[in-house]
Design an enzyme around this catalytic site. Sequence first.
Site, PDB file in Angstrom:
ATOM      1  N   LYS A   1       8.845  -0.822   3.184  1.00  0.00           N
ATOM      2  CA  LYS A   1       8.376   0.185   3.871  1.00  0.00           C
ATOM      3  C   LYS A   1       8.946   0.762   5.230  1.00  0.00           C
ATOM      4  CE  LYS A   1       4.651  -1.430   6.343  1.00  0.00           C
ATOM      5  NZ  LYS A   1       3.247  -1.777   6.532  1.00  0.00           N
TER       6      LYS A   1
ATOM      7  N   ALA B   1      40.551  47.650  -1.690  1.00  0.00           N
ATOM      8  CA  ALA B   1      39.091  47.325  -2.285  1.00  0.00           C
ATOM      9  C   ALA B   1      39.180  47.045  -3.619  1.00  0.00           C
ATOM     10  CB  ALA B   1      38.108  48.354  -1.835  1.00  0.00           C
TER      11      ALA B   1
ATOM     12  N   ARG C   1       0.758  -1.302  -0.129  1.00  0.00           N
ATOM     13  CA  ARG C   1       0.041   0.079  -0.147  1.00  0.00           C
ATOM     14  C   ARG C   1       0.623   1.299  -0.019  1.00  0.00           C
ATOM     15  NH1 ARG C   1      -3.548  -2.393   4.959  1.00  0.00           N
ATOM     16  NH2 ARG C   1      -1.635  -3.604   5.179  1.00  0.00           N
TER      17      ARG C   1
ATOM     18  N   GLU D   1      -9.883 -11.231  11.243  1.00  0.00           N
ATOM     19  CA  GLU D   1      -9.363  -9.956  10.560  1.00  0.00           C
ATOM     20  C   GLU D   1     -10.445  -9.266   9.720  1.00  0.00           C
ATOM     21  OE1 GLU D   1      -5.968  -8.743  10.041  1.00  0.00           O
ATOM     22  OE2 GLU D   1      -6.218  -9.836  11.637  1.00  0.00           O
TER      23      GLU D   1
ATOM     24  N   TYR E   1      31.558  34.909  -1.034  1.00  0.00           N
ATOM     25  CA  TYR E   1      31.751  33.252  -1.182  1.00  0.00           C
ATOM     26  C   TYR E   1      32.889  32.883  -0.271  1.00  0.00           C
ATOM     27  CZ  TYR E   1      32.741  28.608  -2.352  1.00  0.00           C
ATOM     28  OH  TYR E   1      33.306  27.285  -2.572  1.00  0.00           O
TER      29      TYR E   1
ATOM     30  N   ASP F   1       5.802  -1.753  11.917  1.00  0.00           N
ATOM     31  CA  ASP F   1       5.158  -0.579  11.274  1.00  0.00           C
ATOM     32  C   ASP F   1       4.072   0.276  12.227  1.00  0.00           C
ATOM     33  OD1 ASP F   1       3.035  -2.388  11.579  1.00  0.00           O
ATOM     34  OD2 ASP F   1       2.608  -2.368   9.310  1.00  0.00           O
TER      35      ASP F   1
ATOM     36  N   ASN G   1      38.461  40.931   9.337  1.00  0.00           N
ATOM     37  CA  ASN G   1      37.453  41.672   8.460  1.00  0.00           C
ATOM     38  C   ASN G   1      37.282  41.374   6.999  1.00  0.00           C
ATOM     39  OD1 ASN G   1      35.526  43.774   7.596  1.00  0.00           O
ATOM     40  ND2 ASN G   1      35.429  44.444   9.553  1.00  0.00           N
TER      41      ASN G   1
HETATM   42  C1  UD1 Z   1      -1.923  -6.938  11.275  1.00  0.00           C
HETATM   43  C2  UD1 Z   1      -3.106  -7.838  11.916  1.00  0.00           C
HETATM   44  C3  UD1 Z   1      -4.298  -7.214  12.527  1.00  0.00           C
HETATM   45  C4  UD1 Z   1      -4.133  -5.903  13.236  1.00  0.00           C
HETATM   46  C5  UD1 Z   1      -3.060  -5.030  12.394  1.00  0.00           C
HETATM   47  C6  UD1 Z   1      -2.684  -3.908  13.295  1.00  0.00           C
HETATM   48  C7  UD1 Z   1      -2.722 -10.130  11.017  1.00  0.00           C
HETATM   49  C8  UD1 Z   1      -3.102 -11.266  10.277  1.00  0.00           C
HETATM   50  N1  UD1 Z   1      -3.301  -9.062  11.253  1.00  0.00           N
HETATM   51  O1  UD1 Z   1      -2.844  -6.432  10.092  1.00  0.00           O
HETATM   52  O2  UD1 Z   1      -4.905  -8.051  13.189  1.00  0.00           O
HETATM   53  O3  UD1 Z   1      -5.179  -5.416  13.568  1.00  0.00           O
HETATM   54  O4  UD1 Z   1      -1.911  -5.792  11.923  1.00  0.00           O
HETATM   55  O5  UD1 Z   1      -2.002  -2.924  12.664  1.00  0.00           O
HETATM   56  O6  UD1 Z   1      -1.417 -10.262  11.648  1.00  0.00           O
HETATM   57  N2  UD1 Z   1       4.302  -9.393   8.023  1.00  0.00           N
HETATM   58  C9  UD1 Z   1       5.622 -10.032   7.674  1.00  0.00           C
HETATM   59  N3  UD1 Z   1       5.491 -11.226   6.873  1.00  0.00           N
HETATM   60  C10 UD1 Z   1       4.310 -11.244   6.221  1.00  0.00           C
HETATM   61  C11 UD1 Z   1       3.083 -10.651   6.478  1.00  0.00           C
HETATM   62  C12 UD1 Z   1       3.191  -9.721   7.544  1.00  0.00           C
HETATM   63  O7  UD1 Z   1       6.732  -9.948   8.434  1.00  0.00           O
HETATM   64  O8  UD1 Z   1       4.344 -12.413   5.312  1.00  0.00           O
HETATM   65  C13 UD1 Z   1       4.701  -8.286   8.810  1.00  0.00           C
HETATM   66  C14 UD1 Z   1       4.478  -7.112   8.421  1.00  0.00           C
HETATM   67  O9  UD1 Z   1       5.689  -6.406   8.189  1.00  0.00           O
HETATM   68  C15 UD1 Z   1       3.922  -6.254   9.762  1.00  0.00           C
HETATM   69  C16 UD1 Z   1       2.962  -7.263  10.501  1.00  0.00           C
HETATM   70  O10 UD1 Z   1       3.724  -8.568   9.839  1.00  0.00           O
HETATM   71  O11 UD1 Z   1       4.906  -5.754  10.633  1.00  0.00           O
HETATM   72  C17 UD1 Z   1       1.643  -7.282  10.260  1.00  0.00           C
HETATM   73  O12 UD1 Z   1       1.495  -7.196   8.698  1.00  0.00           O
HETATM   74  P1  UD1 Z   1       0.563  -6.489   7.990  1.00  0.00           P
HETATM   75  O13 UD1 Z   1       0.139  -6.849   6.592  1.00  0.00           O
HETATM   76  O14 UD1 Z   1       0.832  -4.938   7.922  1.00  0.00           O
HETATM   77  O15 UD1 Z   1      -0.950  -6.520   8.369  1.00  0.00           O
HETATM   78  P2  UD1 Z   1      -2.164  -5.696   8.746  1.00  0.00           P
HETATM   79  O16 UD1 Z   1      -3.119  -5.788   7.677  1.00  0.00           O
HETATM   80  O17 UD1 Z   1      -1.834  -4.338   8.967  1.00  0.00           O
HETATM   81 CA    CA Z   2       0.299  -3.187   9.415  1.00  0.00          CA
END
Ligand code: UD1
Ligand code: CA
Length: 459
Positions: free
Chosen positions: A23, A420, A16, A151, A363, A100, A374
């Site tokens: 990110k 000067a 996104r 979710e 400069y 994040d 000066n």
């Molecule tokens: C996630 C939660 C949701 C919560 C929300 C809060 C899940 C399924 N859902 O949703 O319940 O309300 O966070 O912000 O966890 N990540 C990986 N590998 C992957 C997928 C995700 O490392 O394959 C990491 C992402 O970098 C992130 C975290 O997991 O730090 C959550 O993933 P993200 O895709 O941001 O989930 P959300 O849709 O925000």
């Molecule tokens: Ca997230």
Amino acid sequence: MDRLTAVVLAAGEGKRMRSRQPKVLHPLCGRPLIAYPLRTARALADRIVLVVGPNAADVVTLAGPDVRAVVQRERLGSGHAVLQAKSDCGDGTILVLPGDMPLLSVETIERLVDHHRKSRAAATVLTALVAEPNGYGRVLRQGGRVKRIVEDRDATDAEKKIAEINTSVYCFAAARLWPALGKVRPDNDQGEYYLTDVIGVLSRAGARVDAVLTPDPGEAAGVNDRKQLAEVAAVQRRRILDRLMEGGVTILDPATTYIEDGVTIGPDTTIHPQVVIEGESTIGSDCVIALGCHVSSSHLADRVTLKPYCVLSESAVDDDATLGPFCHLRPLSHVGPQAKVGNFVELKKSRIGRGSKVPHLSYVGDATLGEEVNVGAGTITCNYDGVAKHETKIGDRAFIGTNSSLVAPLTVGEGAYIGAGSTITKDVPPGALAVGRGHQVVKDGWAARKTKQREEHRG
Ligand code: UD1
Ligand code: CA
């Protein structure tokens, strides 16, 4: 003692964001997003495991050598991501932090960990009550206990009305997490292994699952797109300004002041509107930073005045110096104590000694000026011959007349004078006067003769 391992999740694609870079490398108030959970993890955990996606060498480097990095080769969901960290985790308590959510405070996470340890729950989720739960996982409870998390995209209309959301921060007893994670199936709208499903698995097995509410739901704001990045940055920016104001800094207009997280400012310094201070800058006490200044990775000592619209990068300014309005300090400039750099002056890789003045339209590049020098208006160091840069040295108390061109390499001795309008190409000994300009010619009565000639021509 129960060891705490923090697992920081940063392998999500961040689709996104619509960005070529991961990110978690996007900056927020001067630090990449990933720096925020790592700072929390360092404050609380005995060990940190960072889960990154493929091609994330930059993220790993940035995290530092105290962090164990594991790669999630295929992005199969947050549950799958945590599973990649298993062999690096060990026993004890596992704290999962999303990469994040930079607004989460150490205090809030500490409360979660304390609660989890005291209650001896199998899992404890950090939740938040929010006015607009759209997009977040919802917390389904039964008799006060957490039953499962659904979710947003898998939720029924009734479930979507629930205002308690999953922040994506959890504590798990390691011994309970791994078997439960093995039972999670990708049977959801996205076909992913959701970490959130571990909660349902544990609860169905009769394990205790608790929830701790964040006192400030604002902390749970996640960064999934650039609009959220800007919203979260606005909150973080205000926190930085509040911290500075609590420390004795006057900020005349917080709404238009942008100060990054790594900046320190001493008490009784006043920051005027539309100022930007970036990087690991340090500002002393009793300074004035006037309208529109931009200071980046620079160090100001005490009682420094920046008049409006000064631009400084990678430079240092000593006590009681005055700069601007409208001056530009390029990298490696150093303005000594009580020195004065005035309007429309550009410095580059130069040192201006104690009490010296470069007040107007100059400069000064690759130059070292002694004390009490000066430099007259319009003086230029000619430091570049088209191939290489050359240095200029000006001794203490030298006086450079206005509109001089100092052709480097050049040394002007102590107490020397430059007339000067000179173009100076040879070294000037201490105490000498150097004048390098065309001689003035005066022709008496020239104008009258010219008029007469013209009249004769016409007649
Ligand atoms: C996630 C939660 C949701 C919560 C929300 C809060 C899940 C399924 N859902 O949703 O319940 O309300 O966070 O912000 O966890 N990540 C990986 N590998 C992957 C997928 C995700 O490392 O394959 C990491 C992402 O970098 C992130 C975290 O997991 O730090 C959550 O993933 P993200 O895709 O941001 O989930 P959300 O849709 O925000
Ligand atoms: Ca997230």
